[in-house]
Scaffold this motif. Structure first.
Motif, PDB file in Angstrom:
ATOM      1  N   HIS A  62       0.820  -1.206   0.000  1.00 24.77           N
ATOM      2  CA  HIS A  62       0.000   0.000   0.000  1.00 24.77           C
ATOM      3  C   HIS A  62       0.858   1.261   0.000  1.00 24.77           C
ATOM      4  CE1 HIS A  62      -3.495  -2.472   1.949  1.00 24.77           C
ATOM      5  NE2 HIS A  62      -3.243  -2.807   0.695  1.00 24.77           N
ATOM      6  N   GLU A  63       2.083   1.141   0.457  1.00 28.01           N
ATOM      7  CA  GLU A  63       3.003   2.292   0.418  1.00 28.01           C
ATOM      8  C   GLU A  63       3.048   2.892  -0.983  1.00 28.01           C
ATOM      9  OE1 GLU A  63       7.799   3.135   1.080  1.00 28.01           O
ATOM     10  OE2 GLU A  63       6.978   1.104   1.214  1.00 28.01           O
ATOM     11  N   ALA A  64       3.174   2.036  -2.004  1.00 28.96           N
ATOM     12  CA  ALA A  64       3.262   2.523  -3.382  1.00 28.96           C
ATOM     13  C   ALA A  64       1.951   3.140  -3.841  1.00 28.96           C
ATOM     14  CB  ALA A  64       3.661   1.384  -4.307  1.00 28.96           C
ATOM     15  N   LEU A  65       0.823   2.594  -3.378  1.00 26.88           N
ATOM     16  CA  LEU A  65      -0.475   3.111  -3.777  1.00 26.88           C
ATOM     17  C   LEU A  65      -0.740   4.515  -3.236  1.00 26.88           C
ATOM     18  CD1 LEU A  65      -2.715  -0.050  -3.149  1.00 26.88           C
ATOM     19  CD2 LEU A  65      -1.718   0.711  -5.322  1.00 26.88           C
ATOM     20  N   LEU A  66      -0.026   4.901  -2.164  1.00 28.42           N
ATOM     21  CA  LEU A  66      -0.351   6.119  -1.442  1.00 28.42           C
ATOM     22  C   LEU A  66       0.683   7.227  -1.599  1.00 28.42           C
ATOM     23  CD1 LEU A  66      -1.737   4.455   1.813  1.00 28.42           C
ATOM     24  CD2 LEU A  66      -3.013   5.352  -0.133  1.00 28.42           C
ATOM     25  N   LYS A  67       1.574   7.093  -2.560  1.00 34.11           N
ATOM     26  CA  LYS A  67       2.582   8.136  -2.738  1.00 34.11           C
ATOM     27  C   LYS A  67       1.950   9.475  -3.117  1.00 34.11           C
ATOM     28  CE  LYS A  67       6.557   5.195  -3.773  1.00 34.11           C
ATOM     29  NZ  LYS A  67       7.211   5.520  -2.492  1.00 34.11           N
ATOM     30  N   PRO A 163      15.426  14.584  -1.307  1.00 33.63           N
ATOM     31  CA  PRO A 163      16.421  15.464  -0.669  1.00 33.63           C
ATOM     32  C   PRO A 163      15.920  15.985   0.682  1.00 33.63           C
ATOM     33  CG  PRO A 163      15.266  16.649  -2.397  1.00 33.63           C
ATOM     34  CD  PRO A 163      14.761  15.231  -2.460  1.00 33.63           C
ATOM     35  N   PHE A 164      15.807  15.099   1.651  1.00 27.87           N
ATOM     36  CA  PHE A 164      15.294  15.445   2.979  1.00 27.87           C
ATOM     37  C   PHE A 164      16.132  16.526   3.646  1.00 27.87           C
ATOM     38  CE2 PHE A 164      18.276  11.939   3.695  1.00 27.87           C
ATOM     39  CZ  PHE A 164      19.059  12.432   4.730  1.00 27.87           C
ATOM     40  N   ASN A 165      17.403  16.634   3.253  1.00 25.41           N
ATOM     41  CA  ASN A 165      18.313  17.580   3.899  1.00 25.41           C
ATOM     42  C   ASN A 165      18.056  19.024   3.499  1.00 25.41           C
ATOM     43  OD1 ASN A 165      19.150  16.666   1.347  1.00 25.41           O
ATOM     44  ND2 ASN A 165      21.288  17.136   1.721  1.00 25.41           N
ATOM     45  N   ALA A 166      17.146  19.257   2.566  1.00 23.92           N
ATOM     46  CA  ALA A 166      16.818  20.623   2.179  1.00 23.92           C
ATOM     47  C   ALA A 166      15.679  21.199   3.011  1.00 23.92           C
ATOM     48  CB  ALA A 166      16.433  20.669   0.695  1.00 23.92           C
ATOM     49  N   LEU A 167      15.095  20.380   3.885  1.00 24.74           N
ATOM     50  CA  LEU A 167      13.900  20.765   4.632  1.00 24.74           C
ATOM     51  C   LEU A 167      14.077  20.375   6.083  1.00 24.74           C
ATOM     52  CD1 LEU A 167      11.099  21.949   3.853  1.00 24.74           C
ATOM     53  CD2 LEU A 167      10.276  19.594   3.647  1.00 24.74           C
ATOM     54  N   ARG A 168      13.672  21.237   6.999  1.00 23.38           N
ATOM     55  CA  ARG A 168      13.786  20.918   8.426  1.00 23.38           C
ATOM     56  C   ARG A 168      12.587  20.084   8.859  1.00 23.38           C
ATOM     57  NH1 ARG A 168      17.866  19.788   9.467  1.00 23.38           N
ATOM     58  NH2 ARG A 168      17.561  19.989  11.723  1.00 23.38           N
ATOM     59  N   LYS A 169      12.636  18.852   8.453  1.00 26.27           N
ATOM     60  CA  LYS A 169      11.594  17.865   8.710  1.00 26.27           C
ATOM     61  C   LYS A 169      12.281  16.557   9.048  1.00 26.27           C
ATOM     62  CE  LYS A 169       7.843  15.462   6.206  1.00 26.27           C
ATOM     63  NZ  LYS A 169       6.914  15.345   7.336  1.00 26.27           N
ATOM     64  N   ALA A 170      11.621  15.711   9.849  1.00 30.25           N
ATOM     65  CA  ALA A 170      12.219  14.431  10.235  1.00 30.25           C
ATOM     66  C   ALA A 170      12.649  13.653   8.998  1.00 30.25           C
ATOM     67  CB  ALA A 170      11.221  13.621  11.050  1.00 30.25           C
ATOM     68  N   ALA A 171      13.936  13.329   8.927  1.00 28.98           N
ATOM     69  CA  ALA A 171      14.491  12.704   7.726  1.00 28.98           C
ATOM     70  C   ALA A 171      13.864  11.340   7.457  1.00 28.98           C
ATOM     71  CB  ALA A 171      16.008  12.570   7.885  1.00 28.98           C
ATOM     72  N   TYR A 172      13.639  10.551   8.507  1.00 28.83           N
ATOM     73  CA  TYR A 172      13.135   9.188   8.320  1.00 28.83           C
ATOM     74  C   TYR A 172      11.777   9.169   7.638  1.00 28.83           C
ATOM     75  CZ  TYR A 172       9.246   9.146  11.626  1.00 28.83           C
ATOM     76  OH  TYR A 172       8.030   9.354  12.222  1.00 28.83           O
ATOM     77  N   ASN A 173      11.039  10.305   7.725  1.00 26.50           N
ATOM     78  CA  ASN A 173       9.676  10.376   7.205  1.00 26.50           C
ATOM     79  C   ASN A 173       9.625  10.226   5.691  1.00 26.50           C
ATOM     80  OD1 ASN A 173       6.912  12.637   7.450  1.00 26.50           O
ATOM     81  ND2 ASN A 173       7.032  10.587   8.301  1.00 26.50           N
ATOM     82  N   PHE A 174      10.764  10.439   5.023  1.00 33.56           N
ATOM     83  CA  PHE A 174      10.853  10.252   3.580  1.00 33.56           C
ATOM     84  C   PHE A 174      11.302   8.833   3.204  1.00 33.56           C
ATOM     85  CE2 PHE A 174      11.289  14.848   4.109  1.00 33.56           C
ATOM     86  CZ  PHE A 174      10.484  15.344   3.100  1.00 33.56           C
ATOM     87  N   GLY A 175      11.354   7.938   4.183  1.00 35.73           N
ATOM     88  CA  GLY A 175      11.855   6.585   3.954  1.00 35.73           C
ATOM     89  C   GLY A 175      13.277   6.441   4.461  1.00 35.73           C
ATOM     90  N   TRP A 178      15.035   1.178   6.983  1.00 35.01           N
ATOM     91  CA  TRP A 178      14.096   0.409   7.802  1.00 35.01           C
ATOM     92  C   TRP A 178      12.726   1.075   7.804  1.00 35.01           C
ATOM     93  CZ3 TRP A 178      13.145   4.584  10.591  1.00 35.01           C
ATOM     94  CH2 TRP A 178      14.217   5.426  10.949  1.00 35.01           C
ATOM     95  N   GLY A 179      12.547   2.163   7.009  1.00 37.76           N
ATOM     96  CA  GLY A 179      11.360   2.985   7.143  1.00 37.76           C
ATOM     97  C   GLY A 179      10.562   3.133   5.863  1.00 37.76           C
ATOM     98  N   ILE A 180       9.277   3.365   6.040  1.00 37.05           N
ATOM     99  CA  ILE A 180       8.344   3.539   4.939  1.00 37.05           C
ATOM    100  C   ILE A 180       8.457   4.958   4.382  1.00 37.05           C
ATOM    101  CG2 ILE A 180       6.530   4.191   6.584  1.00 37.05           C
ATOM    102  CD1 ILE A 180       4.487   2.878   4.770  1.00 37.05           C
ATOM    103  N   ASP A 181       8.260   5.096   3.077  1.00 33.60           N
ATOM    104  CA  ASP A 181       8.257   6.399   2.414  1.00 33.60           C
ATOM    105  C   ASP A 181       6.818   6.900   2.399  1.00 33.60           C
ATOM    106  OD1 ASP A 181       8.487   8.608   0.809  1.00 33.60           O
ATOM    107  OD2 ASP A 181       9.326   7.560  -0.927  1.00 33.60           O
TER     108      ASP A 181
END
Length: 850
Positions: A62-67, A163-175, A178-181
């Protein structure tokens, strides 16, 4: 008016899509101006899930279905009912906005935000009107914003496909590996409307330390006051009063703010203070710190209550004959760190409740963990997390939110970094459990060794944050805790270009050649000063696996299993890391057990090795305690909160009193691994009492007969380690495939098998079992007729919410063990199911001939 008041803004919210491609079947519902019901605190994913508009992102693919969700812009709306209340100020307060947001009140823009890691407050007095007020928060797509900001700032290397490093947001949240994107948006922490008059306590920062030698607690309460724009109290003199109470303390002091002043420090000394200690070293007394702000007539304008504890902490980074130490020292006592890395406990953070934090901390304590490292790719955790650590004596190592990437040092990112650092240092400062600030995860190491220098082409990458900005903020707003610029770190600041950041001889180390390329016995080849990251993958528990993956047939490579394995070549590494020890099973049930066993064994081997080299090595922080969704990973607790065998292996390796058998060079010095190694029995006593008795070392056949025996008196002092080379017992195994070495001291036992399980003479297990039923649970009594290695009751296969008190128990012929089983109230378990061969597992089943 005499006090501030706060009205939560958590009700009546709706959310709708306002930009981006929504699936055609959902367009009518999600574009409707009425929106769908939304939860605050919450996220858009969980709102859509609750409305029945999307499937569970954690199941199958479902991860892919919800991008598309992360590629849309979303707008949250609610109505505030307000009437004038006589206060000077009306502040709109958000404790967390995720992430790029535009806030409007009654159609007028209040502010724009771009940082998940900050709190926000705005004066909206001029915008409120009597009656209904429309509040809206529009969130930009985090995926599109990250891409756009990366272009604006200039490319910088990182480890993700966003490019999670361009935004002050939790990096893991982009995958992550061990983590879902499933990058989220939402009002993820509480929101409220605060009303106040004259002045308020803008910040109260209690900084508690201790003079352990004198037994005195020292407290500096830093207070910052915000004054309204009105005359009178707003510009007149104010008084700040502080009282410390609890555990026999009752001390008060005041400070006077002259007209126009806005800051003060109230200093208190608590004689004979009850010191706060890490778990295993003493108690955790916590003191209430009550702060009040009053005008010159004594009318109370605002008040705060915080909890803190008195203790001192420093980091001993000192040159010695082995390199440079890395030792956490609390109340002048070195602490051997038995730690684990902590990641966010869910992809959708508002679902992590106080009860869930408590459950994870219970599991950490059950595994003997005394430190959690809050990893820099996640978030600065909720207050409930740190309060739980305070109460339990679990130390916290806090990363700033930088991980595995190069970060621009220019505006607008730089201002956001400083603001979030100030916000979080101030918020977390009262917690005695917090003992270390760390600037980044692997960024200095990555810059040196991951090809960044060429790819950066002269661009900034974050070094100024780690060497200057962050330590300056820590020194200004804290000053009571040590700071390190990165992990791993070789003990130099400023960072010296000629000192390798991940040198095991200096400071902290991360070990990822093991797992990625080398097998786990090689953990014993290196003696680091402090191991801050290492680990081995394993699948989630069986019940979590089959709940989240519905493949038919279910195989290690079936489609859902591949989705729930995020590590590069992860399954190949699982296989490569198993085959030296066990044959690769073809049966899925056996594969699951084999990989679970291998993960647990790998980490236990590493931890026992590291502890055996105390005090040269002073810490082990395994990767990782928990998961954020159901996945094959390095975690000891899976994404459904169920303990894997690894959690029990950690409990064994973290025992306060440990007997372990380790290879040593014949001289007792460095491990050499060149065929000249001998076996040493190492006794580790991590308690405040001496440990004495008779150490019994036996070389046994698998049939239980003694081939050699040695008895030695042992006396190990408090927090001590004793190493013994029992040459005549262990230098020669007559039959390596069918012998083992056993070392017993009181109830502690160390084991050494000279042959790998697949090359050994292990036979199929012959067990006598009995299930004893009581009102409060069950006990499974197992007696082994032959040698049974790593007996494990995988109780979740019978009842997903049942738990056992131990796993991975090796029984010599004739020995018994009682395994305690707890089940939820009202749940009945078939006793026969608990002893079925696919539930009551052992290593013998994977190699033993019938």
């Amino acid at each position: 008016m005499t006090r501030t008041t706060a009205v939560p803004l958590h009700d009546g919210w709706t959310v709708r899509a306002v930009a981006g491609a929504v699936p055609e079947a959902l367009a009518a519902a999600l574009h409707d101006e009425r929106g769908v019901p939304a939860t605050v605190p919450g996220t858009v994913h969980t709102d859509l899930l609750a409305a029945g508009l999307i499937p569970d992102p954690y199941l199958d693919d479902h991860e892919a279905l919800l991008k598309w969700v992360s590629a849309c812009d979303w707008e949250y709306r609610t109505t505030i009912a307000w009437q004038p209340d006589g206060h000077d100020r009306q502040d709109l307060v958000f404790d967390g906005l995720d992430t790029v947001a535009t806030i409007t009140l009654n159609g007028v823009e209040v502010a724009r935000t771009a940082n998940q890691h900050r709190r926000y407050r705005w004066d909206v007095s001029a915008l409120l009107r009597p009656g209904a007020n429309e509040l809206a928060v529009r969130f930009a797509s985090p995926v599109r914003e990250a891409d756009a900001r990366s272009l604006a700032l200039g490319y910088r290397p990182q480890v993700n496909h966003h490019p999670f490093n361009a935004l002050r947001k939790a990096a893991y949240n982009f995958g992550w590996d061990w983590g879902i994107d499933a990058a989220t948006v939402g009002i993820w922490r509480p929101a409220r409307l605060e009303s106040w008059s004259g002045a308020r306590l803008a910040e109260v920062r209690p900084l508690a330390t201790a003079d352990a030698a004198r037994g005195a607690g020292l407290l500096d309460v830093h207070v910052e006051v915000e004054r309204s724009a009105l005359e009178g109290v707003a510009t007149g003199p104010l008084d700040v009063a502080v009282r410390v109470a609890g555990h026999g303390a009752d001390v008060a002091a005041t400070a006077h703010l002259a007209a126009g002043e806005s800051a003060a420090v109230v200093r208190l000394e608590v004689p004979d203070a009850a010191l706060w200690w890490p778990r295993g070293y003493g108690d955790q007394p916590l003191h209430d710190v009550a702060t009040t702000l009053a005008d010159e007539d004594g009318a109370v304008l605002d008040s705060r209550v915080a909890r803190t504890g008195f203790r001192s902490v420093r980091l001993a980074v000192e040159p010695d004959e082995h390199g440079t130490s890395f030792t956490i020292v609390v109340n002048d006592r070195p602490v051997w760190v038995r730690g684990a890395n902590w990641i966010p406990d869910d992809e959708f953070l508002p679902r992590v409740t106080r009860a869930r934090y408590a459950a994870r901390l219970d599991q950490a304590e059950s595994a003997g963990i005394n430190l959690l490292r809050v990893w820099g790719g996640g978030v600065y955790e909720a207050d409930d997390f740190y309060a739980g650590c305070d109460e339990r004596g679990v130390l916290v190592w806090q990363d700033f939110a930088f991980a595995c990437a190069a970060y621009a040092e220019e505006e607008p990112l730089r201002a956001e970094v400083e603001a979030e650092a100030r916000d979080n240092v101030s918020r977390l400062a009262p917690h005695p459990s917090l003992v270390l600030w760390n600037g980044s995860n692997e960024n200095v190491w990555g810059h040196r060794t991951w090809g960044w220098i060429k790819r950066l082409d002269g661009r900034t990458w974050g070094l100024d944050y780690y060497e200057n900005l962050l330590p300056a903020v820590v020194a200004e707003l804290d000053g009571t805790r040590p700071y390190t610029p990165s992990s791993p770190w070789s003990g130099d600041l400023p960072i010296k270009p000629d000192l390798f950041p991940n040198d095991p001889r200096h400071g902290s180390m991360h070990s990822w050649e093991l797992w990625n390329r080398e097998d786990w016995p090689h953990y014993r080849d290196v003696v680091p000063r402090f191991m801050a990251e290492f680990g081995w993958q394993g699948p989630p528990t069986w019940s979590t696996l089959v709940r989240s993956v519905s493949d038919d047939p279910l195989t290690p490579e079936s489609p859902g299993m591949q989705v729930h394995q995020k590590a590069a070549s992860g399954n190949d590494k699982l296989t490569d890391g198993l085959l030296a020890h066990l044959p690769l099973p073809d049966d899925m049930d056996d594969w699951h057990w084999a990989m679970s066993w291998n993960q647990a064994t790998a980490v236990q081997v590493a931890v026992e090795h590291l502890r055996s080299w105390s005090p040269r090595c002073m810490g082990s922080v395994m990767w990782q305690l928990n998961d954020c969704w159901p996945v094959t990973s390095w975690a000891a607790v899976d994404g459904d909160g169920r303990p894997k065998p690894l959690l029990h292996a950690l409990a064994h390796a973290h025992a306060d009193r440990l007997v372990t058998i380790q290879p040593r060079s014949a001289s007792g010095g460095e491990p050499v691994g060149d065929g000249t190694d001998v076996l040493a029995v190492v006794v580790v006593n991590d308690t405040d009492q001496a440990w004495g008795g008779e150490l019994v070392v036996r070389r046994l056949g698998f049939d239980g007969t003694a081939r050699a025996e040695l008895r030695v008196p042992v006396e190990v002092g408090q927090r001590g380690t004793w190493t013994f080379l029992p040459d005549r017992v262990s230098t020669r195994f007559a039959d390596a495939a069918a012998e083992l070495l056993v070392a017993d001291l009181d109830d502690a036992r160390g084991l050494w098998f000279p042959a790998e399980p697949r090359d050994s003479a292990l036979a199929a297990p012959r067990l006598e079992t009995e299930v004893l039923v009581a009102d409060d649970g069950l006990t499974v009594r197992v007696t082994a007729e032959n040698l049974v290695r790593d007996l494990t009751l995988l109780v979740d296969k019978v009842c997903p919410d049942a738990r056992v008190d131990d796993m991975l128990v090796t029984l010599l012929p004739g020995e018994s063990v009682d395994v305690r089983v707890t089940v939820p109230d009202g749940v009945r378990v078939d006793p026969d199911a608990l002893v079925a061969p696919h539930v009551l597992r052992s290593l013998n089943q994977l190699v033993g001939a019938p």
